[in-house]
Design an enzyme around this catalytic site. Structure first.
Site, PDB file in Angstrom:
ATOM      1  N   MET A  92      15.618  10.636 -15.325  1.00 16.61           N
ATOM      2  CA  MET A  92      16.643  10.957 -14.405  1.00 16.61           C
ATOM      3  C   MET A  92      17.832   9.910 -14.838  1.00 16.61           C
ATOM      4  O   MET A  92      18.543   9.797 -14.090  1.00 16.61           O
ATOM      5  CB  MET A  92      16.265  10.335 -13.057  1.00 16.61           C
ATOM      6  CG  MET A  92      15.025  11.087 -12.418  1.00 16.61           C
ATOM      7  SD  MET A  92      14.925  10.977 -10.656  1.00 16.61           S
ATOM      8  CE  MET A  92      14.675   9.096 -10.520  1.00 16.61           C
TER       9      MET A  92
ATOM     10  N   LEU B 257      19.522   5.401 -18.454  1.00 20.31           N
ATOM     11  CA  LEU B 257      18.447   5.216 -19.600  1.00 20.31           C
ATOM     12  C   LEU B 257      18.369   3.716 -19.917  1.00 20.31           C
ATOM     13  O   LEU B 257      19.553   2.841 -20.046  1.00 20.31           O
ATOM     14  CB  LEU B 257      18.810   6.068 -20.733  1.00 20.31           C
ATOM     15  CG  LEU B 257      19.036   7.397 -20.479  1.00 20.31           C
ATOM     16  CD1 LEU B 257      19.267   8.143 -21.718  1.00 20.31           C
ATOM     17  CD2 LEU B 257      17.650   8.124 -19.748  1.00 20.31           C
TER      18      LEU B 257
ATOM     19  N   HIS C  64      12.759   4.467 -21.666  1.00 20.50           N
ATOM     20  CA  HIS C  64      13.203   5.972 -22.112  1.00 20.50           C
ATOM     21  C   HIS C  64      13.319   6.018 -23.457  1.00 20.50           C
ATOM     22  O   HIS C  64      12.852   7.010 -24.082  1.00 20.50           O
ATOM     23  CB  HIS C  64      14.455   6.184 -21.286  1.00 20.50           C
ATOM     24  CG  HIS C  64      14.369   6.274 -19.773  1.00 20.50           C
ATOM     25  ND1 HIS C  64      15.128   5.288 -19.067  1.00 20.50           N
ATOM     26  CD2 HIS C  64      13.824   7.033 -18.946  1.00 20.50           C
ATOM     27  CE1 HIS C  64      15.237   5.478 -17.642  1.00 20.50           C
ATOM     28  NE2 HIS C  64      14.169   6.404 -17.592  1.00 20.50           N
TER      29      HIS C  64
ATOM     30  N   GLY D 191       5.777   7.996 -19.166  1.00 18.86           N
ATOM     31  CA  GLY D 191       5.679   6.533 -19.227  1.00 18.86           C
ATOM     32  C   GLY D 191       4.442   5.910 -18.523  1.00 18.86           C
ATOM     33  O   GLY D 191       4.107   6.699 -17.306  1.00 18.86           O
ATOM     34  N   GLN D 192       3.522   5.133 -19.103  1.00 22.83           N
ATOM     35  CA  GLN D 192       2.537   4.621 -18.247  1.00 22.83           C
ATOM     36  C   GLN D 192       2.894   3.910 -17.063  1.00 22.83           C
ATOM     37  O   GLN D 192       2.398   3.751 -16.130  1.00 22.83           O
ATOM     38  CB  GLN D 192       1.627   3.691 -19.100  1.00 22.83           C
ATOM     39  CG  GLN D 192       0.320   2.956 -18.337  1.00 22.83           C
ATOM     40  CD  GLN D 192      -0.129   1.617 -19.108  1.00 22.83           C
ATOM     41  OE1 GLN D 192      -0.246   1.681 -20.186  1.00 22.83           O
ATOM     42  NE2 GLN D 192      -0.476   0.954 -18.111  1.00 22.83           N
TER      43      GLN D 192
ATOM     44  N   GLN E 134       1.986   9.199 -11.336  1.00 26.10           N
ATOM     45  CA  GLN E 134       2.810  10.203 -11.947  1.00 26.10           C
ATOM     46  C   GLN E 134       2.097  10.959 -13.004  1.00 26.10           C
ATOM     47  O   GLN E 134       1.999  12.151 -13.131  1.00 26.10           O
ATOM     48  CB  GLN E 134       4.226   9.970 -12.161  1.00 26.10           C
ATOM     49  CG  GLN E 134       5.186  11.004 -12.584  1.00 26.10           C
ATOM     50  CD  GLN E 134       6.649  10.548 -12.750  1.00 26.10           C
ATOM     51  OE1 GLN E 134       7.340  10.699 -11.674  1.00 26.10           O
ATOM     52  NE2 GLN E 134       7.118  10.427 -14.098  1.00 26.10           N
TER      53      GLN E 134
ATOM     54  N   ARG F 134      15.798   1.103 -11.746  1.00 27.41           N
ATOM     55  CA  ARG F 134      16.007   0.213 -10.316  1.00 27.41           C
ATOM     56  C   ARG F 134      16.393  -1.119 -10.530  1.00 27.41           C
ATOM     57  O   ARG F 134      16.680  -1.852  -9.374  1.00 27.41           O
ATOM     58  CB  ARG F 134      14.967   0.896  -9.500  1.00 27.41           C
ATOM     59  CG  ARG F 134      15.087   2.281  -8.970  1.00 27.41           C
ATOM     60  CD  ARG F 134      14.171   2.477  -7.739  1.00 27.41           C
ATOM     61  NE  ARG F 134      14.514   3.737  -7.068  1.00 27.41           N
ATOM     62  CZ  ARG F 134      13.774   4.975  -7.624  1.00 27.41           C
ATOM     63  NH1 ARG F 134      12.725   4.913  -8.333  1.00 27.41           N
ATOM     64  NH2 ARG F 134      14.064   6.071  -6.929  1.00 27.41           N
TER      65      ARG F 134
HETATM   66  P1  AMP Z   1      12.766   8.173 -14.754  1.00 27.48           P
HETATM   67  O1  AMP Z   1      14.016   8.486 -15.369  1.00 27.48           O
HETATM   68  O2  AMP Z   1      12.633   6.751 -13.800  1.00 27.48           O
HETATM   69  O3  AMP Z   1      12.119   9.130 -13.960  1.00 27.48           O
HETATM   70  O4  AMP Z   1      11.518   8.035 -15.966  1.00 27.48           O
HETATM   71  C1  AMP Z   1      11.665   8.963 -16.970  1.00 27.48           C
HETATM   72  C2  AMP Z   1      10.270   8.552 -17.694  1.00 27.48           C
HETATM   73  O5  AMP Z   1      10.591   7.272 -18.300  1.00 27.48           O
HETATM   74  C3  AMP Z   1       8.941   8.679 -16.763  1.00 27.48           C
HETATM   75  O6  AMP Z   1       7.995   9.364 -17.751  1.00 27.48           O
HETATM   76  C4  AMP Z   1       8.806   7.289 -16.631  1.00 27.48           C
HETATM   77  O7  AMP Z   1       7.242   6.893 -16.610  1.00 27.48           O
HETATM   78  C5  AMP Z   1       9.317   6.613 -18.126  1.00 27.48           C
HETATM   79  N1  AMP Z   1       9.335   5.126 -18.000  1.00 27.48           N
HETATM   80  C6  AMP Z   1      10.237   4.556 -17.254  1.00 27.48           C
HETATM   81  N2  AMP Z   1      10.250   3.446 -17.284  1.00 27.48           N
HETATM   82  C7  AMP Z   1       9.602   3.000 -18.226  1.00 27.48           C
HETATM   83  C8  AMP Z   1       9.164   1.842 -18.969  1.00 27.48           C
HETATM   84  N3  AMP Z   1       9.622   0.850 -18.511  1.00 27.48           N
HETATM   85  N4  AMP Z   1       8.305   2.031 -20.167  1.00 27.48           N
HETATM   86  C9  AMP Z   1       8.018   3.179 -20.427  1.00 27.48           C
HETATM   87  N5  AMP Z   1       8.271   4.470 -19.822  1.00 27.48           N
HETATM   88  C10 AMP Z   1       8.999   4.375 -18.929  1.00 27.48           C
END
Ligand code: AMP
Length: 283
Positions: A30, A33, A37, A147-148, A153, A187
């Site tokens: 989303m 970054l 990411h 991401g874990q 999710q 966030r």
């Molecule tokens: P988002 O932009 O928050 O929707 O996240 C996009 C992807 O990045 C998703 O697969 C998340 O799980 C992953 N992600 C977000 N934060 C982290 C993090 N701190 N470490 C690893 N992956 C992440």
């Protein structure tokens, strides 16, 4: 690096690459970054011949009272960061491109979408699985990277892929953290300095829980201890702190070789989540 807004453009770029037998990796995001990411993109870069990233703040995964309008959208910075890690193609669609008038189909993974995050955010996972299914249909990746950090999710997406026979290999990558242990999240930018300090209680509760698990303490006792620790932190409103089975997400009372601890809390107006896998690695 190419940046495109239209579904037809993504297909036009990716199709010849797939036809040439190259492996396509995909990282949906989303935007806003951060290093978490970028770590996903770098893993995709290492494992694939061609890396696609999508940047789309998906409205259907936000409830009306949530932060859709204020979610950060630093487009230029995001594009530069993608370029810096060698992404080949960015899909940066508009809401109308993804949800044209008349779209009525959604994808829903029953059961797993109703607990934990799903209990607190009842419409969230339908939005996630629908947009991810659409993105898989648009990009046709060989591998997709998640991401874990968002444990539930990625489990739900794996379940969708299995149940709908989608030809994509799901990779789950470790959570990227700050040096103090805080999981990186778009966030986190909402947090004041004092809230940032209070937010450390999530990773700290998980660390203490991990030690207790290593000492053989029962998972329900660990969950209670994590709840107490988080609730004792000023400025923190606990949503949940649980120790569950990694595949069913049901609460555990007796130790098992692999367990997942999941925590969620509001720090002021900001909602944070974190988790840890205890035992042998799952992915
Ligand atoms: P988002 O932009 O928050 O929707 O996240 C996009 C992807 O990045 C998703 O697969 C998340 O799980 C992953 N992600 C977000 N934060 C982290 C993090 N701190 N470490 C690893 N992956 C992440």
């Amino acid at each position: 690096m190419q940046v495109v807004e239209h579904i037809s453009e993504v297909r036009a770029v990716v199709e010849p690459i797939r036809r040439a037998g190259k492996r396509v990796g995909f990282v949906p995001t989303m935007g806003a970054l951060h290093r978490g990411h970028l770590d996903l993109m770098q893993t995709a870069r290492r494992e694939c011949d061609f890396v696609v990233t999508s940047i789309f703040v998906n409205p259907t995964q936000f409830a009306p009272h949530e932060d859709l309008a204020k979610y950060p959208r630093p487009k230029e910075r995001d594009l530069e960061l993608c370029q810096s890690v060698g992404v080949d193609l960015i899909f940066y669609p508009t809401v109308d491109e993804m949800y044209p008038r008349g779209a009525v189909t959604s994808v829903y993974v029953d059961g797993l979408s109703t607990v934990l995050e799903g209990a607190i955010r009842p419409t969230h996972f339908r939005g996630v699985t629908t947009v991810v299914a659409k993105l898989f249909g648009i990009v046709s990746p060989d591998r997709a990277y998640f991401g874990q950090k968002d444990y539930q999710q990625q489990l739900i997406i794996r379940t969708m892929v299995r149940d709908l026979d989608m030809a994509v290999d799901i990779r789950t990558c470790p959570t990227t953290r700050d040096t103090d242990g805080m999981a990186l999240s778009s966030r986190n930018a909402y947090l004041s300095p004092s809230e940032r300090t209070a937010g450390l209680c999530l990773s700290q509760a998980l660390k203490r829980g991990e030690q207790m698990a290593a000492d053989g303490v029962a998972p329900d006792v660990i969950a209670d201890a994590m709840q107490d620790q988080m609730e004792a932190t000023p400025g923190v409103a606990l949503d949940y702190a649980v120790v569950v089975d990694p595949w069913t997400l049901t609460d555990l009372t007796t130790p098992q070789p692999q367990m997942v601890a999941l925590v969620a809390a509001h720090i002021g107006a900001t909602r944070l989540i974190d988790n840890a896998i205890w035992g042998a690695p799952l992915y």
